[in-house]
Design a protein around this motif. Structure first.
Motif, PDB file in Angstrom:
ATOM      1  N   THR A 199       0.809  -1.219   0.000  1.00  0.00           N
ATOM      2  CA  THR A 199       0.000   0.000   0.000  1.00  0.00           C
ATOM      3  C   THR A 199       0.839   1.264   0.000  1.00  0.00           C
ATOM      4  OG1 THR A 199      -0.089   0.015   2.411  1.00  0.00           O
ATOM      5  CG2 THR A 199      -1.859  -1.155   1.253  1.00  0.00           C
ATOM      6  N   GLY A 200       2.153   1.130   0.190  1.00  0.00           N
ATOM      7  CA  GLY A 200       3.018   2.299   0.261  1.00  0.00           C
ATOM      8  C   GLY A 200       3.110   2.912   1.649  1.00  0.00           C
ATOM      9  N   THR A 201       2.367   2.376   2.631  1.00  0.00           N
ATOM     10  CA  THR A 201       2.431   2.913   3.979  1.00  0.00           C
ATOM     11  C   THR A 201       3.815   2.675   4.572  1.00  0.00           C
ATOM     12  OG1 THR A 201       1.513   0.841   4.823  1.00  0.00           O
ATOM     13  CG2 THR A 201      -0.020   2.662   4.485  1.00  0.00           C
ATOM     14  N   CYS A 202       4.221   3.619   5.391  1.00  0.00           N
ATOM     15  CA  CYS A 202       5.494   3.538   6.127  1.00  0.00           C
ATOM     16  C   CYS A 202       6.721   3.530   5.225  1.00  0.00           C
ATOM     17  CB  CYS A 202       5.516   2.316   7.051  1.00  0.00           C
ATOM     18  SG  CYS A 202       4.405   2.494   8.474  1.00  0.00           S
ATOM     19  N   ASN A 203       6.563   3.922   3.958  1.00  0.00           N
ATOM     20  CA  ASN A 203       7.766   4.188   3.172  1.00  0.00           C
ATOM     21  C   ASN A 203       8.522   5.314   3.863  1.00  0.00           C
ATOM     22  OD1 ASN A 203       9.553   5.373   1.128  1.00  0.00           O
ATOM     23  ND2 ASN A 203       8.551   4.003  -0.305  1.00  0.00           N
ATOM     24  N   ASN A 204       7.768   6.352   4.235  1.00  0.00           N
ATOM     25  CA  ASN A 204       8.319   7.416   5.059  1.00  0.00           C
ATOM     26  C   ASN A 204       7.884   7.143   6.498  1.00  0.00           C
ATOM     27  OD1 ASN A 204       8.496  10.001   6.526  1.00  0.00           O
ATOM     28  ND2 ASN A 204       9.022  10.850   4.522  1.00  0.00           N
ATOM     29  N   LYS A 205       8.827   6.796   7.356  1.00  0.00           N
ATOM     30  CA  LYS A 205       8.481   6.385   8.717  1.00  0.00           C
ATOM     31  C   LYS A 205       7.982   7.541   9.583  1.00  0.00           C
ATOM     32  CE  LYS A 205      11.190   2.191   9.350  1.00  0.00           C
ATOM     33  NZ  LYS A 205      12.113   1.477  10.261  1.00  0.00           N
ATOM     34  N   LEU A 206       8.331   8.761   9.225  1.00  0.00           N
ATOM     35  CA  LEU A 206       7.877   9.913  10.006  1.00  0.00           C
ATOM     36  C   LEU A 206       6.490  10.369   9.584  1.00  0.00           C
ATOM     37  CD1 LEU A 206      11.152  12.059  10.195  1.00  0.00           C
ATOM     38  CD2 LEU A 206      10.292  10.354  11.811  1.00  0.00           C
ATOM     39  N   ASN A 207       6.137  10.122   8.338  1.00  0.00           N
ATOM     40  CA  ASN A 207       4.825  10.492   7.793  1.00  0.00           C
ATOM     41  C   ASN A 207       4.309   9.302   6.988  1.00  0.00           C
ATOM     42  OD1 ASN A 207       4.628  13.634   8.333  1.00  0.00           O
ATOM     43  ND2 ASN A 207       6.698  13.241   7.575  1.00  0.00           N
ATOM     44  N   TYR A 208       3.658   8.375   7.671  1.00  0.00           N
ATOM     45  CA  TYR A 208       3.353   7.082   7.059  1.00  0.00           C
ATOM     46  C   TYR A 208       2.403   7.173   5.875  1.00  0.00           C
ATOM     47  CZ  TYR A 208      -1.418   6.686   8.957  1.00  0.00           C
ATOM     48  OH  TYR A 208      -2.754   6.857   9.217  1.00  0.00           O
ATOM     49  N   THR A 209       1.619   8.261   5.776  1.00  0.00           N
ATOM     50  CA  THR A 209       0.656   8.380   4.678  1.00  0.00           C
ATOM     51  C   THR A 209       1.275   8.910   3.396  1.00  0.00           C
ATOM     52  OG1 THR A 209       0.003  10.645   5.281  1.00  0.00           O
ATOM     53  CG2 THR A 209      -1.198   8.832   6.326  1.00  0.00           C
ATOM     54  N   TRP A 210       2.449   9.492   3.484  1.00  0.00           N
ATOM     55  CA  TRP A 210       3.050  10.101   2.284  1.00  0.00           C
ATOM     56  C   TRP A 210       3.250   9.036   1.210  1.00  0.00           C
ATOM     57  CZ3 TRP A 210       7.435  14.047   3.910  1.00  0.00           C
ATOM     58  CH2 TRP A 210       6.838  15.133   4.564  1.00  0.00           C
ATOM     59  N   GLY A 211       2.659   9.283   0.058  1.00  0.00           N
ATOM     60  CA  GLY A 211       2.829   8.395  -1.085  1.00  0.00           C
ATOM     61  C   GLY A 211       2.017   7.124  -1.044  1.00  0.00           C
ATOM     62  N   MET A 212       1.253   6.892   0.014  1.00  0.00           N
ATOM     63  CA  MET A 212       0.518   5.630   0.099  1.00  0.00           C
ATOM     64  C   MET A 212      -0.742   5.682  -0.762  1.00  0.00           C
ATOM     65  SD  MET A 212      -1.539   5.604   3.712  1.00  0.00           S
ATOM     66  CE  MET A 212      -3.156   6.380   3.811  1.00  0.00           C
TER      67      MET A 212
END
Length: 746
Positions: A199-212
């Motif tokens: 789903t793309g979640t937690c690609n960015n660990k500080l902002n988990y929604t970014w890009g999901m």
């Protein structure tokens, strides 16, 4: 909407009465009287219930509508009366019946065969299950709110805190108040190694929604909604309160600025159609914005003044070569949610915004599971190694009477064109080819490990092809350098790779769509075109890839690599501008008009605003455009727009002069390069930082020509550079790029 809810309320109330009350005669004239009778009967029953029970009901109601605190906890207002509670119960009866009718309506109207043009566009924009669930909740809340408002007006009650009871008629973004710890079970860990989540979640660990998948569009500039909240951009900058001036109709702009009376000539830069369809394939890895829901029985074009909130009919104001005056295209607005912490509506990207091969694997666990065999890391395939046959053909862009030619892929739009479907098939085959190679060197790996490692390699191949081979054709080298696209990979958790509305709008190279689909075949040491089809006749015809005893995929591949794209300019061939999704009744869409209206629907600022953002100067007069646009193209826009600051973004970038060595103008290049830089440096799993040094060296050997040779066994010749028609044809055995999978041995 109100009349609709009235009608549904009749049905719900009547059903309720049959089961629990004496029969009542239902008609529009005595509707309010009937409602009063029923709510009085319900209120009498409620009088027998304990006060605590009333509070429990209210607490449950608040929970169901996403509220954080029950109304009964607000001691500034007295508790709700039995009458008010009865209204809430009745409204829920109505909304339940309403949703059931919608579900039945959707099931009854499904068909795969001779679709209308409108059906085809709906299928192309078919929403994900996540969006469907949000849309269903919106519909339920709409029905409940309308019924409560009607009941309240009928009794002249003020219905305290009515918005609290019914929430908003557009859904809040469910991620706004959701916290996710990007550790442990929320990561995709296999054998101690971390891979991308689907789903793309937690690609960015500080902002988990970014890009999901499901993340809201990011805006580079403030929205240009008419009211700042959601009303479409429709007024000219010359408009005044007492003298409104509207933007020109989308079809008029299409006719004046983008029309060509004959098929466009081939481009002068030897750019192949292999590039055009690959660009579409990549687009479907990055962006998908679903339409809002409109009931099957609701025809937006028939009731434009009473249209539901997602209706966006495109009315033809003047007769032309294709449409008559007052003809109407059944267009709809995009699905929206509220931005976090305010009441401004925003679109969402249904798929992951990362370049992660989601069009191969899907953007949800449900989609992914549908595609996997769960054995040896392989993807499902059907006869002759084609994509699996879909079991949901009615919801896919597949206009066929035989459902056996509708395929399942990571993106629902795979079936819309044979050229696009070819790339989907090729990369699914590439996955299985690599999975088998990895198993040879790591026989002890589990299905999950084989699958994830292969998915990672395929994603790396696609990233390398796009950034090394595709982007230098689209965008001038100096612009790529300027915006950091060519800069050495340097992950920054402050970089948001989420889809921008501007990128989604300008990455629409529909001016490159040819008027014919050419089929090719090998002949000696080269390829010849042996058959042609009008482009409008092949939309949503996936059966082309299996024609001629399954040789169709080879014919489509050779045809598009042999053929050149049309000339790169503001004009669009009639196949897309007049005849998109042409049906048996002669109805169709204009893709230019759809693009323009989509920008206005999204509240996208004008072209000149983005031009200024890119440092190309503030344009307040038409003469200010001369540094980016030829005078002939400026004059055409002046014919339809009242002011230069009215120009729609898509039309503006299509009319720009192309920068040397590219197929994009200055503003378009700037907006694309900005976003492609974010995709690279905002991706924690970018290929240049995810493989060992030896493995990365192997990945960087890959070319699209090599992938095609490895997955299309009957093709023995391939252009070394698939994107250029001046590239030589070579035997596949001489095409470089074979990967040494021993570098993955453990």
């Amino acid at each position: 909407m109100r009349f609709l809810v009235f009608s549904l309320a009749f049905c719900a109330i009547f059903t309720y009465c049959l089961a629990n009350r004496p029969k009542h005669d239902v008609s529009e004239d005595n509707y309010l009287e009937l409602v009063r009778e029923i709510e009085d009967e319900i209120a009498k029953e409620n009088e027998l219930k304990h006060e605590a029970r009333e509070k429990d009901n209210l607490e449950q109601a608040r929970e169901e509508n996403g509220q954080e605190k029950a109304i009964v906890g607000n001691y500034d207002e007295p508790p709700y009366t039995d009458k008010e509670i009865s209204y809430l119960q009745l409204a829920r009866e109505v909304s339940d019946q309403y949703m059931e009718e919608i579900r039945r309506e959707n099931e009854e109207s499904e068909n795969v065969g001779a679709r209308t043009a409108s059906d085809s566009l709906r299928a192309f924009s078919h929403p994900s299950r996540r969006t469907q669930m949000l849309a269903e909740e919106n519909e339920r809340q709409d029905a409940e709110l309308e019924t409560l408002q009607m009941l309240a007006s009928g009794e002249n009650l003020r219905m305290r805190n009515l918005p609290d009871l019914t929430a908003k008629t557009v859904q809040d973004d469910p991620t706004c108040n959701t916290k996710l710890d990007c550790e442990g079970k929320n990561l995709n860990l296999v054998d101690g190694k971390e891979f991308r989540t689907i789903t793309g979640t937690c690609n960015n660990k500080l902002n988990y929604t970014w890009g999901m998948a499901g993340a809201q569009h990011r805006r580079l500039l403030p929205n240009a909604y008419n009211d700042g909240k959601w009303k479409i951009r429709k007024l000219s900058v010359t408009s005044r309160p007492r003298k409104k001036v509207f933007l020109p109709s989308a079809r008029k702009i299409s006719n004046v600025v983008h029309k060509t009376t004959k098929p466009k000539p081939e481009n002068e830069d030897s750019i192949s159609l292999g590039l055009f369809y690959f660009m579409q394939f990549i687009d479907h890895d990055l962006a998908k914005t679903a339409e809002g829901h409109v009931r099957k029985k609701k025809i937006c074009c028939k009731t434009p003044t009473k249209a539901t909130k997602f209706c966006l009919p495109i009315v033809v104001e003047e007769s032309d070569d294709q449409f008559d005056k007052d003809d109407c295209m059944e267009s709809r607005r995009s699905f929206v949610v509220y931005r976090c912490n305010d009441n401004v509506r925003n679109q969402i990207n249904e798929i992951t915004s990362y370049l992660d091969a989601s069009m191969v694997y899907g953007s949800s666990e449900e989609e992914e599971d549908t595609l996997r065999t769960k054995k040896a890391g392989l993807l499902k395939m059907s006869t002759e190694d084609f994509l699996p046959i879909s079991e949901r053909a009615t919801s896919l862009p597949c206009n066929a009477t035989d459902v056996s030619t509708c395929y399942e892929a990571g993106d629902t739009r795979a079936n819309v064109h044979p050229g696009l479907l070819t790339y989907h098939t090729v990369f699914a085959r590439e996955h299985n080819r690599i999975a088998k190679e990895l198993r040879k060197v790591n026989s002890g790996w589990s299905d999950e490990r084989l699958y994830q490692e292969t998915r990672k390699i395929v994603g790396g191949e696609i990233q390398h092809i796009v950034y090394t081979h595709m982007l230098p054709v689209l965008i001038q080298d100096s612009v790529l350098d300027q915006h950091g696209v060519t800069k050495e990979y340097d992950y920054k958790d402050s970089v948001d790779a989420s889809m921008t509305a501007a990128f989604s709008m300008v990455y629409r190279y529909h001016n490159l769509m040819p008027h014919k689909l050419n089929l090719g075949r090998l002949k000696g040491d080269g390829v010849e075109t042996f058959e042609q089809f009008n482009q409008e006749s092949v939309f949503q015809k996936p059966s082309f890839v299996t024609r001629d005893n399954y040789d169709g995929i080879n014919e489509v591949t050779l045809g598009m690599i042999q053929s050149q794209c049309p000339y790169v300019n503001r004009f669009m061939n009639a196949a897309a501008r007049d005849l998109l999704f042409l049906d048996k009744n002669g109805n169709s869409f204009d893709l230019v008009a759809l693009n323009i209206m989509r920008g206005r629907d999204w509240g996208t600022p004008s072209y000149t605003a983005y031009r200024a953002l890119c440092g190309l100067g503030i344009a307040t007069t038409w003469n200010d455009l001369t540094n980016t646009t030829d005078q002939e193209d400026i004059d055409k826009m002046k014919e339809v727009y009242a002011d230069v600051q009215d120009v729609d973004l898509w039309t503006g970038v299509m009319t720009e002069k192309k920068l040397a060595g590219s197929i994009s103008g200055a503003t378009q290049s700037c907006l694309l390069a900005m976003h492609f830089a974010n995709i690279k440096h905002g991706d924690r799993f970018w290929y240049e930082g995810s493989f060992s040094e030896d493995q990365l060296e192997e990945i960087k050997k890959i070319t699209l020509a090599r992938v095609l040779c490895d997955t299309l066994e009957d093709i023995t010749l391939m252009r070394e550079n698939v994107f250029r028609t001046n590239s030589d044809w070579k035997r596949c055995s001489d095409i470089e790029g074979k990967i040494d999978f021993s570098k993955w041995q453990e």
